[in-house]
Write an enzyme that holds these catalytic residues in place. Structure first.
Site, PDB file in Angstrom:
ATOM      1  N   CYS A   1      47.530  46.872  34.071  1.00 27.89           N
ATOM      2  CA  CYS A   1      47.452  46.159  32.788  1.00 27.89           C
ATOM      3  C   CYS A   1      46.635  44.876  32.992  1.00 27.89           C
ATOM      4  O   CYS A   1      46.471  44.421  34.116  1.00 27.89           O
ATOM      5  CB  CYS A   1      48.860  45.829  32.294  1.00 27.89           C
ATOM      6  N   PRO A   2      46.134  44.284  31.904  1.00 30.24           N
ATOM      7  CA  PRO A   2      45.403  43.020  32.060  1.00 30.24           C
ATOM      8  C   PRO A   2      46.375  41.865  32.299  1.00 30.24           C
ATOM      9  O   PRO A   2      47.581  42.008  32.045  1.00 30.24           O
ATOM     10  CB  PRO A   2      44.700  42.863  30.709  1.00 30.24           C
TER      11      PRO A   2
ATOM     12  N   THR B   1      46.127  46.476  41.835  1.00 30.88           N
ATOM     13  CA  THR B   1      44.653  46.404  41.847  1.00 30.88           C
ATOM     14  C   THR B   1      44.165  45.737  40.563  1.00 30.88           C
ATOM     15  O   THR B   1      42.989  45.844  40.233  1.00 30.88           O
ATOM     16  CB  THR B   1      44.024  47.819  41.942  1.00 30.88           C
TER      17      THR B   1
ATOM     18  N   ARG C   1      45.346  42.164  38.586  1.00 30.50           N
ATOM     19  CA  ARG C   1      45.133  40.727  38.730  1.00 30.50           C
ATOM     20  C   ARG C   1      46.307  40.141  39.515  1.00 30.50           C
ATOM     21  O   ARG C   1      47.452  40.537  39.324  1.00 30.50           O
ATOM     22  CB  ARG C   1      45.035  40.026  37.363  1.00 30.50           C
TER      23      ARG C   1
ATOM     24  N   ASP D   1      45.203  44.394  46.203  1.00 30.73           N
ATOM     25  CA  ASP D   1      43.750  44.183  46.191  1.00 30.73           C
ATOM     26  C   ASP D   1      43.432  42.837  45.549  1.00 30.73           C
ATOM     27  O   ASP D   1      42.283  42.391  45.577  1.00 30.73           O
ATOM     28  CB  ASP D   1      43.055  45.315  45.415  1.00 30.73           C
TER      29      ASP D   1
ATOM     30  N   GLU E   1      43.799  33.859  44.818  1.00 35.72           N
ATOM     31  CA  GLU E   1      42.635  34.404  45.531  1.00 35.72           C
ATOM     32  C   GLU E   1      41.341  33.624  45.312  1.00 35.72           C
ATOM     33  O   GLU E   1      40.411  33.717  46.111  1.00 35.72           O
ATOM     34  CB  GLU E   1      42.392  35.868  45.124  1.00 35.72           C
TER      35      GLU E   1
ATOM     36  N   HIS F   1      39.915  42.166  46.702  1.00 37.78           N
ATOM     37  CA  HIS F   1      39.376  42.459  45.367  1.00 37.78           C
ATOM     38  C   HIS F   1      38.149  43.376  45.481  1.00 37.78           C
ATOM     39  O   HIS F   1      37.096  43.084  44.917  1.00 37.78           O
ATOM     40  CB  HIS F   1      39.019  41.150  44.637  1.00 37.78           C
TER      41      HIS F   1
HETATM   42  P1  NAI Z   1      42.020  48.852  29.782  1.00 45.43           P
HETATM   43  O1  NAI Z   1      41.813  47.767  28.781  1.00 45.43           O
HETATM   44  O2  NAI Z   1      41.332  50.152  29.602  1.00 45.43           O
HETATM   45  O3  NAI Z   1      43.585  49.151  29.939  1.00 45.43           O
HETATM   46  C1  NAI Z   1      44.562  48.159  29.998  1.00 45.43           C
HETATM   47  C2  NAI Z   1      45.828  48.742  29.443  1.00 45.43           C
HETATM   48  O4  NAI Z   1      46.865  47.771  29.628  1.00 45.43           O
HETATM   49  C3  NAI Z   1      45.753  49.053  27.943  1.00 45.43           C
HETATM   50  O5  NAI Z   1      46.175  50.382  27.704  1.00 45.43           O
HETATM   51  C4  NAI Z   1      46.697  48.038  27.332  1.00 45.43           C
HETATM   52  O6  NAI Z   1      47.361  48.531  26.172  1.00 45.43           O
HETATM   53  C5  NAI Z   1      47.679  47.824  28.468  1.00 45.43           C
HETATM   54  N1  NAI Z   1      48.490  46.638  28.307  1.00 45.43           N
HETATM   55  C6  NAI Z   1      48.231  45.516  27.576  1.00 45.43           C
HETATM   56  N2  NAI Z   1      49.292  44.686  27.620  1.00 45.43           N
HETATM   57  C7  NAI Z   1      50.228  45.284  28.399  1.00 45.43           C
HETATM   58  C8  NAI Z   1      51.539  44.944  28.794  1.00 45.43           C
HETATM   59  N3  NAI Z   1      52.111  43.802  28.382  1.00 45.43           N
HETATM   60  N4  NAI Z   1      52.212  45.798  29.592  1.00 45.43           N
HETATM   61  C9  NAI Z   1      51.654  46.973  29.972  1.00 45.43           C
HETATM   62  N5  NAI Z   1      50.422  47.366  29.612  1.00 45.43           N
HETATM   63  C10 NAI Z   1      49.714  46.531  28.834  1.00 45.43           C
HETATM   64  O7  NAI Z   1      41.639  48.189  31.191  1.00 45.43           O
HETATM   65  P2  NAI Z   1      41.255  48.928  32.544  1.00 45.43           P
HETATM   66  O8  NAI Z   1      39.782  49.145  32.583  1.00 45.43           O
HETATM   67  O9  NAI Z   1      42.144  50.089  32.745  1.00 45.43           O
HETATM   68  O10 NAI Z   1      41.565  47.784  33.607  1.00 45.43           O
HETATM   69  C11 NAI Z   1      42.882  47.352  33.853  1.00 45.43           C
HETATM   70  C12 NAI Z   1      42.832  46.076  34.665  1.00 45.43           C
HETATM   71  O11 NAI Z   1      42.300  46.350  35.950  1.00 45.43           O
HETATM   72  C13 NAI Z   1      41.891  44.998  34.100  1.00 45.43           C
HETATM   73  O12 NAI Z   1      42.551  44.198  33.131  1.00 45.43           O
HETATM   74  C14 NAI Z   1      41.525  44.206  35.316  1.00 45.43           C
HETATM   75  O13 NAI Z   1      42.432  43.120  35.421  1.00 45.43           O
HETATM   76  C15 NAI Z   1      41.761  45.158  36.473  1.00 45.43           C
HETATM   77  N6  NAI Z   1      40.545  45.472  37.214  1.00 45.43           N
HETATM   78  C16 NAI Z   1      40.511  45.240  38.562  1.00 45.43           C
HETATM   79  C17 NAI Z   1      39.408  45.563  39.307  1.00 45.43           C
HETATM   80  C18 NAI Z   1      39.369  45.360  40.790  1.00 45.43           C
HETATM   81  O14 NAI Z   1      38.295  45.448  41.397  1.00 45.43           O
HETATM   82  N7  NAI Z   1      40.491  45.126  41.453  1.00 45.43           N
HETATM   83  C19 NAI Z   1      38.214  46.110  38.663  1.00 45.43           C
HETATM   84  C20 NAI Z   1      38.365  46.391  37.250  1.00 45.43           C
HETATM   85  C21 NAI Z   1      39.494  46.065  36.558  1.00 45.43           C
END
Ligand code: NAI
Length: 327
Positions: A200-201, A227, A229, A253, A258, A290
Protein backbone atom coordinates in the site's frame (compact mmCIF):
# COMPACT_ATOMS: atom_id res chain seq x y z
CA UNK A 1 15.11 22.60 -26.53
CA UNK A 2 13.48 22.59 -23.08
CA UNK A 3 15.89 21.91 -20.23
CA UNK A 4 15.23 19.47 -17.40
CA UNK A 5 17.09 19.57 -14.08
CA UNK A 6 17.48 15.94 -13.05
CA UNK A 7 18.22 15.38 -9.36
CA UNK A 8 19.68 12.43 -7.42
CA UNK A 9 21.09 10.97 -10.64
CA UNK A 10 22.54 7.47 -10.56
CA UNK A 11 24.45 5.87 -13.47
CA UNK A 12 21.51 3.58 -14.33
CA UNK A 13 19.13 6.61 -14.51
CA UNK A 14 21.41 8.44 -16.92
CA UNK A 15 21.89 5.35 -19.06
CA UNK A 16 18.16 4.82 -19.58
CA UNK A 17 17.10 8.45 -19.88
CA UNK A 18 19.85 9.08 -22.44
CA UNK A 19 18.68 6.04 -24.42
CA UNK A 20 15.06 7.19 -24.57
CA UNK A 21 15.38 11.00 -24.57
CA UNK A 22 15.08 12.81 -27.91
CA UNK A 23 13.40 16.11 -27.02
CA UNK A 24 15.18 17.59 -24.00
CA UNK A 25 18.47 18.88 -22.72
CA UNK A 26 18.80 16.99 -19.46
CA UNK A 27 21.07 18.48 -16.83
CA UNK A 28 22.03 15.67 -14.50
CA UNK A 29 22.88 16.43 -10.87
CA UNK A 30 24.05 13.82 -8.39
CA UNK A 31 22.77 15.77 -5.39
CA UNK A 32 19.25 15.59 -4.08
CA UNK A 33 16.59 18.20 -4.67
CA UNK A 34 16.15 20.31 -1.54
CA UNK A 35 15.75 24.03 -0.84
CA UNK A 36 19.53 24.55 -0.97
CA UNK A 37 19.88 22.87 -4.39
CA UNK A 38 16.93 24.54 -6.14
CA UNK A 39 19.24 27.06 -7.86
CA UNK A 40 20.70 24.25 -9.97
CA UNK A 41 17.39 24.23 -11.83
CA UNK A 42 17.89 27.80 -13.07
CA UNK A 43 16.70 28.12 -16.68
CA UNK A 44 14.67 24.88 -16.50
CA UNK A 45 10.86 24.75 -16.65
CA UNK A 46 10.93 21.11 -15.51
CA UNK A 47 12.69 19.14 -12.81
CA UNK A 48 12.85 15.38 -12.46
CA UNK A 49 12.99 13.96 -8.94
CA UNK A 50 12.97 10.65 -7.06
CA UNK A 51 11.76 9.05 -3.83
CA UNK A 52 14.10 10.68 -1.33
CA UNK A 53 14.23 14.20 -2.74
CA UNK A 54 12.86 16.84 -0.37
CA UNK A 55 9.86 18.28 -2.19
CA UNK A 56 8.49 20.20 0.75
CA UNK A 57 6.49 23.43 0.60
CA UNK A 58 9.75 25.42 0.80
CA UNK A 59 11.34 23.60 -2.16
CA UNK A 60 8.14 24.03 -4.17
CA UNK A 61 7.92 27.73 -3.40
CA UNK A 62 11.55 28.31 -4.42
CA UNK A 63 11.20 26.24 -7.62
CA UNK A 64 8.04 28.11 -8.62
CA UNK A 65 9.67 31.50 -7.95
CA UNK A 66 12.51 30.44 -10.21
CA UNK A 67 10.17 29.58 -13.08
CA UNK A 68 9.89 25.80 -12.72
CA UNK A 69 6.41 24.74 -13.85
CA UNK A 70 6.42 20.98 -13.50
CA UNK A 71 8.02 18.30 -11.32
CA UNK A 72 8.23 14.93 -13.02
CA UNK A 73 8.55 12.24 -10.37
CA UNK A 74 10.34 9.22 -11.86
CA UNK A 75 8.62 6.88 -9.41
CA UNK A 76 5.14 5.84 -8.38
CA UNK A 77 5.10 6.89 -4.69
CA UNK A 78 4.82 10.64 -3.99
CA UNK A 79 4.71 10.75 -0.19
CA UNK A 80 7.79 13.04 -0.26
CA UNK A 81 5.90 15.71 -2.22
CA UNK A 82 3.79 18.37 -0.46
CA UNK A 83 0.95 18.09 -2.97
CA UNK A 84 -1.21 20.71 -1.27
CA UNK A 85 1.65 23.23 -1.40
CA UNK A 86 2.10 22.57 -5.13
CA UNK A 87 -1.53 23.37 -5.93
CA UNK A 88 -1.67 26.47 -8.14
CA UNK A 89 2.15 26.82 -8.14
CA UNK A 90 3.38 23.94 -10.26
CA UNK A 91 2.16 20.63 -11.63
CA UNK A 92 3.30 17.22 -10.39
CA UNK A 93 3.37 14.13 -12.61
CA UNK A 94 4.51 10.63 -11.75
CA UNK A 95 4.92 7.13 -13.17
CA UNK A 96 1.91 5.31 -11.72
CA UNK A 97 2.99 1.87 -12.89
CA UNK A 98 6.16 0.75 -14.58
CA UNK A 99 6.99 -2.84 -13.89
CA UNK A 100 4.88 -4.15 -11.02
CA UNK A 101 6.65 -7.46 -11.72
CA UNK A 102 10.00 -5.94 -10.71
CA UNK A 103 8.78 -5.11 -7.20
CA UNK A 104 6.59 -8.19 -6.71
CA UNK A 105 9.35 -10.55 -7.84
CA UNK A 106 11.83 -8.86 -5.52
CA UNK A 107 9.37 -9.24 -2.64
CA UNK A 108 9.11 -12.97 -3.31
CA UNK A 109 12.90 -13.19 -3.69
CA UNK A 110 13.30 -11.63 -0.26
CA UNK A 111 10.77 -14.00 1.30
CA UNK A 112 12.43 -17.08 -0.17
CA UNK A 113 15.86 -15.93 0.89
CA UNK A 114 14.75 -15.00 4.40
CA UNK A 115 12.73 -18.17 4.90
CA UNK A 116 15.34 -20.57 3.45
CA UNK A 117 18.29 -18.57 4.87
CA UNK A 118 19.96 -18.25 1.48
CA UNK A 119 21.76 -15.07 2.57
CA UNK A 120 23.31 -17.01 5.45
CA UNK A 121 24.15 -20.05 3.31
CA UNK A 122 25.89 -17.77 0.80
CA UNK A 123 28.15 -16.36 3.49
CA UNK A 124 28.82 -19.77 5.03
CA UNK A 125 29.77 -21.58 1.85
CA UNK A 126 32.17 -18.79 0.81
CA UNK A 127 34.04 -19.72 3.99
CA UNK A 128 33.75 -23.48 3.24
CA UNK A 129 31.35 -23.79 6.15
CA UNK A 130 28.94 -26.42 4.85
CA UNK A 131 26.99 -26.89 8.08
CA UNK A 132 23.19 -26.78 7.75
CA UNK A 133 22.53 -26.02 11.40
CA UNK A 134 20.17 -23.09 11.85
CA UNK A 135 19.14 -22.99 8.20
CA UNK A 136 15.75 -24.74 8.49
CA UNK A 137 12.89 -22.93 6.75
CA UNK A 138 9.26 -23.84 6.07
CA UNK A 139 7.36 -24.80 2.90
CA UNK A 140 5.49 -21.84 1.42
CA UNK A 141 3.07 -24.33 -0.16
CA UNK A 142 -0.18 -24.41 1.84
CA UNK A 143 0.77 -21.39 4.00
CA UNK A 144 -1.18 -18.13 4.18
CA UNK A 145 0.06 -14.91 2.59
CA UNK A 146 -1.55 -11.73 3.92
CA UNK A 147 -1.35 -8.84 1.48
CA UNK A 148 -1.97 -5.22 2.44
CA UNK A 149 -2.76 -3.21 -0.70
CA UNK A 150 -4.02 -4.94 -3.83
CA UNK A 151 -3.04 -2.41 -6.50
CA UNK A 152 -0.70 -3.11 -9.41
CA UNK A 153 2.13 -4.63 -7.37
CA UNK A 154 -0.03 -6.33 -4.72
CA UNK A 155 -2.00 -8.23 -7.37
CA UNK A 156 1.12 -9.45 -9.18
CA UNK A 157 2.50 -10.57 -5.82
CA UNK A 158 -0.77 -12.41 -5.14
CA UNK A 159 -0.43 -14.29 -8.45
CA UNK A 160 3.12 -15.27 -7.52
CA UNK A 161 1.96 -16.51 -4.09
CA UNK A 162 -0.80 -18.53 -5.73
CA UNK A 163 1.81 -20.06 -8.03
CA UNK A 164 3.55 -21.31 -4.90
CA UNK A 165 0.30 -22.93 -3.72
CA UNK A 166 -0.26 -20.41 -0.94
CA UNK A 167 -3.64 -19.33 0.40
CA UNK A 168 -4.01 -15.58 -0.06
CA UNK A 169 -5.96 -13.12 2.08
CA UNK A 170 -5.85 -9.38 1.56
CA UNK A 171 -6.88 -6.00 2.88
CA UNK A 172 -7.51 -2.91 0.77
CA UNK A 173 -10.06 -0.14 1.45
CA UNK A 174 -10.77 -0.26 -2.31
CA UNK A 175 -11.08 -3.98 -3.14
CA UNK A 176 -10.34 -5.01 -6.73
CA UNK A 177 -13.74 -6.02 -8.07
CA UNK A 178 -14.00 -9.35 -9.85
CA UNK A 179 -10.47 -10.31 -8.82
CA UNK A 180 -11.51 -13.32 -6.77
CA UNK A 181 -9.29 -12.06 -3.93
CA UNK A 182 -10.49 -12.93 -0.42
CA UNK A 183 -10.65 -9.61 1.43
CA UNK A 184 -10.49 -9.60 5.23
CA UNK A 185 -9.76 -7.06 7.97
CA UNK A 186 -6.17 -6.09 8.82
CA UNK A 187 -6.68 -7.83 12.16
CA UNK A 188 -7.44 -11.11 10.39
CA UNK A 189 -4.37 -10.64 8.22
CA UNK A 190 -2.17 -10.11 11.26
CA UNK A 191 -3.63 -13.10 13.11
CA UNK A 192 -3.69 -15.66 10.29
CA UNK A 193 -0.79 -14.97 7.96
CA UNK A 194 2.51 -16.82 7.72
CA UNK A 195 3.92 -14.07 5.55
CA UNK A 196 2.69 -10.47 5.47
CA UNK A 197 3.58 -8.33 2.50
CA UNK A 198 2.98 -4.58 2.32
CA UNK A 199 1.93 -3.11 -1.02
CA UNK A 200 0.00 0.00 0.00
CA UNK A 201 1.16 3.63 -0.32
CA UNK A 202 2.40 5.62 2.66
CA UNK A 203 -0.48 7.84 3.83
CA UNK A 204 -1.80 9.16 7.15
CA UNK A 205 -3.85 5.94 7.42
CA UNK A 206 -1.01 3.54 6.64
CA UNK A 207 1.84 5.18 8.59
CA UNK A 208 3.00 2.54 11.13
CA UNK A 209 0.35 0.08 9.97
CA UNK A 210 2.80 -2.42 11.44
CA UNK A 211 3.20 -1.28 15.05
CA UNK A 212 3.39 -2.96 18.47
CA UNK A 213 -0.34 -3.73 18.41
CA UNK A 214 -0.29 -5.25 14.93
CA UNK A 215 2.75 -7.37 15.74
CA UNK A 216 1.17 -8.55 19.01
CA UNK A 217 -1.56 -10.24 16.92
CA UNK A 218 0.87 -12.03 14.58
CA UNK A 219 2.11 -15.61 14.70
CA UNK A 220 5.54 -15.78 16.33
CA UNK A 221 6.79 -17.43 13.12
CA UNK A 222 5.35 -14.78 10.77
CA UNK A 223 7.66 -13.15 8.24
CA UNK A 224 7.06 -9.52 7.27
CA UNK A 225 8.19 -8.18 3.92
CA UNK A 226 8.12 -4.48 3.12
CA UNK A 227 8.87 -3.32 -0.42
CA UNK A 228 6.61 -0.26 -0.20
CA UNK A 229 7.70 2.55 2.10
CA UNK A 230 9.75 2.42 5.31
CA UNK A 231 7.32 4.33 7.49
CA UNK A 232 4.69 1.62 7.09
CA UNK A 233 6.61 -0.19 9.84
CA UNK A 234 7.50 1.16 13.27
CA UNK A 235 11.11 -0.07 13.21
CA UNK A 236 11.54 0.16 16.97
CA UNK A 237 8.44 -2.00 17.48
CA UNK A 238 9.83 -4.47 14.95
CA UNK A 239 13.15 -4.60 16.76
CA UNK A 240 11.42 -5.15 20.12
CA UNK A 241 9.45 -8.04 18.61
CA UNK A 242 12.57 -9.57 17.07
CA UNK A 243 14.41 -9.27 20.39
CA UNK A 244 11.58 -11.05 22.19
CA UNK A 245 11.14 -13.66 19.43
CA UNK A 246 7.54 -12.56 18.88
CA UNK A 247 8.05 -12.51 15.12
CA UNK A 248 9.81 -14.87 12.71
CA UNK A 249 11.77 -12.33 10.71
CA UNK A 250 11.63 -9.34 8.41
CA UNK A 251 12.70 -8.63 4.85
CA UNK A 252 12.98 -4.94 4.19
CA UNK A 253 13.65 -3.17 0.91
CA UNK A 254 12.74 0.14 2.53
CA UNK A 255 13.46 1.63 5.95
CA UNK A 256 11.82 4.53 7.69
CA UNK A 257 15.03 6.53 8.05
CA UNK A 258 16.48 5.49 4.70
CA UNK A 259 16.67 8.92 3.07
CA UNK A 260 20.18 9.84 4.29
CA UNK A 261 21.60 6.35 3.78
CA UNK A 262 20.05 4.45 0.91
CA UNK A 263 21.30 4.64 -2.69
CA UNK A 264 24.76 5.56 -1.34
CA UNK A 265 27.90 3.68 -0.32
CA UNK A 266 28.24 4.38 3.42
CA UNK A 267 30.83 1.65 4.00
CA UNK A 268 33.53 4.15 5.02
CA UNK A 269 31.27 6.02 7.45
CA UNK A 270 30.08 5.35 10.97
CA UNK A 271 26.34 4.78 10.62
CA UNK A 272 24.81 6.17 13.78
CA UNK A 273 21.32 4.80 13.27
CA UNK A 274 21.35 2.21 16.05
CA UNK A 275 18.02 0.63 15.13
CA UNK A 276 19.22 -0.01 11.59
CA UNK A 277 22.61 -1.23 12.83
CA UNK A 278 20.97 -3.82 15.07
CA UNK A 279 18.43 -4.84 12.43
CA UNK A 280 21.11 -5.56 9.80
CA UNK A 281 23.08 -7.62 12.27
CA UNK A 282 20.20 -10.02 12.90
CA UNK A 283 20.24 -13.36 11.08
CA UNK A 284 16.47 -13.19 10.60
CA UNK A 285 16.48 -9.74 9.01
CA UNK A 286 17.28 -9.25 5.35
CA UNK A 287 17.77 -5.76 4.02
CA UNK A 288 18.08 -4.46 0.47
CA UNK A 289 18.44 -0.77 -0.22
CA UNK A 290 15.26 0.19 -2.08
CA UNK A 291 16.22 -1.88 -5.11
CA UNK A 292 12.92 -3.67 -5.75
CA UNK A 293 12.26 -1.49 -8.82
CA UNK A 294 15.70 -2.07 -10.31
CA UNK A 295 15.16 -4.11 -13.46
CA UNK A 296 15.91 -3.15 -17.05
CA UNK A 297 12.22 -3.28 -17.91
CA UNK A 298 11.31 -0.98 -15.02
CA UNK A 299 14.09 1.52 -15.79
CA UNK A 300 13.01 1.66 -19.43
CA UNK A 301 9.35 2.10 -18.38
CA UNK A 302 10.26 4.85 -15.90
CA UNK A 303 12.23 6.78 -18.53
CA UNK A 304 9.53 6.37 -21.20
CA UNK A 305 6.62 7.44 -18.99
CA UNK A 306 8.51 10.31 -17.32
CA UNK A 307 9.52 11.76 -20.70
CA UNK A 308 6.06 11.27 -22.18
CA UNK A 309 4.55 13.02 -19.12
CA UNK A 310 6.84 15.96 -19.91
CA UNK A 311 5.90 15.82 -23.63
CA UNK A 312 2.23 16.09 -22.59
CA UNK A 313 3.01 19.03 -20.30
CA UNK A 314 4.99 21.00 -22.87
CA UNK A 315 2.42 20.29 -25.61
CA UNK A 316 -0.37 21.54 -23.33
CA UNK A 317 -2.11 18.16 -23.41
CA UNK A 318 -4.06 16.64 -20.55
CA UNK A 319 -1.73 15.23 -17.87
CA UNK A 320 -3.05 11.72 -17.37
CA UNK A 321 -0.44 10.98 -14.69
CA UNK A 322 -0.89 14.18 -12.70
CA UNK A 323 -0.94 13.99 -8.90
CA UNK A 324 -3.47 16.38 -7.38
CA UNK A 325 -4.35 17.36 -3.86
CA UNK A 326 -7.47 15.56 -2.55
CA UNK A 327 -8.63 18.78 -0.81
P1 NAI B 1 -1.17 1.14 -6.57
O1 NAI B 1 -1.62 2.55 -6.43
O2 NAI B 1 -1.43 0.41 -7.83
O3 NAI B 1 -1.76 0.26 -5.37
C1 NAI B 1 -1.82 0.69 -4.05
C2 NAI B 1 -2.99 0.01 -3.40
O4 NAI B 1 -2.96 0.34 -2.01
C3 NAI B 1 -4.34 0.47 -3.96
O5 NAI B 1 -5.12 -0.66 -4.32
C4 NAI B 1 -4.95 1.23 -2.80
O6 NAI B 1 -6.37 1.12 -2.75
C5 NAI B 1 -4.31 0.53 -1.61
N1 NAI B 1 -4.43 1.28 -0.38
C6 NAI B 1 -4.61 2.62 -0.21
N2 NAI B 1 -4.76 2.89 1.11
C7 NAI B 1 -4.66 1.71 1.77
C8 NAI B 1 -4.75 1.34 3.12
N3 NAI B 1 -5.00 2.25 4.08
N4 NAI B 1 -4.60 0.03 3.44
C9 NAI B 1 -4.39 -0.89 2.48
N5 NAI B 1 -4.32 -0.61 1.17
C10 NAI B 1 -4.45 0.68 0.82
O7 NAI B 1 0.40 1.17 -6.24
P2 NAI B 1 1.50 0.09 -6.62
O8 NAI B 1 2.08 0.43 -7.96
O9 NAI B 1 0.96 -1.26 -6.41
O10 NAI B 1 2.63 0.43 -5.55
C11 NAI B 1 2.44 0.19 -4.18
C12 NAI B 1 3.54 0.88 -3.40
O11 NAI B 1 4.78 0.26 -3.70
C13 NAI B 1 3.76 2.35 -3.78
O12 NAI B 1 2.90 3.21 -3.05
C14 NAI B 1 5.20 2.57 -3.42
O13 NAI B 1 5.24 3.08 -2.10
C15 NAI B 1 5.81 1.19 -3.43
N6 NAI B 1 6.85 1.03 -4.44
C16 NAI B 1 8.10 0.62 -4.05
C17 NAI B 1 9.09 0.41 -4.97
C18 NAI B 1 10.45 -0.08 -4.56
O14 NAI B 1 11.39 -0.04 -5.37
N7 NAI B 1 10.63 -0.60 -3.36
C19 NAI B 1 8.87 0.69 -6.38
C20 NAI B 1 7.50 1.05 -6.72
C21 NAI B 1 6.54 1.23 -5.76
Amino acid sequence: MEKIAFFDTKPYDKEWFDKINKNYEIRYFEGRLRPASVRLAEGCRAVCAFVNDDISAKTIELLAEQGVEVIAMRCSGFNNVDIAAAEGKLRIVRVPAYSPYAVAEHAMGLIISLNRKIHRAYNRTRDFNFSLNGLTGFDLYGKTAGIIGTGNIGRVFIDICRGFGMKVIAYDPYPAEGSGIEYVSTEEIFRNSDIISLHCPLTEQTRYIIDDKAISLMKSSALIVNTSRGKLIDSEALLRALNEKRIGGAALDVYEEESDLFFKDNSDSIVTDDVLSILVSRPNVLLTSHQAFLTEEALRGIAEVTLSNLDDFFAGRELKNEVKSKK
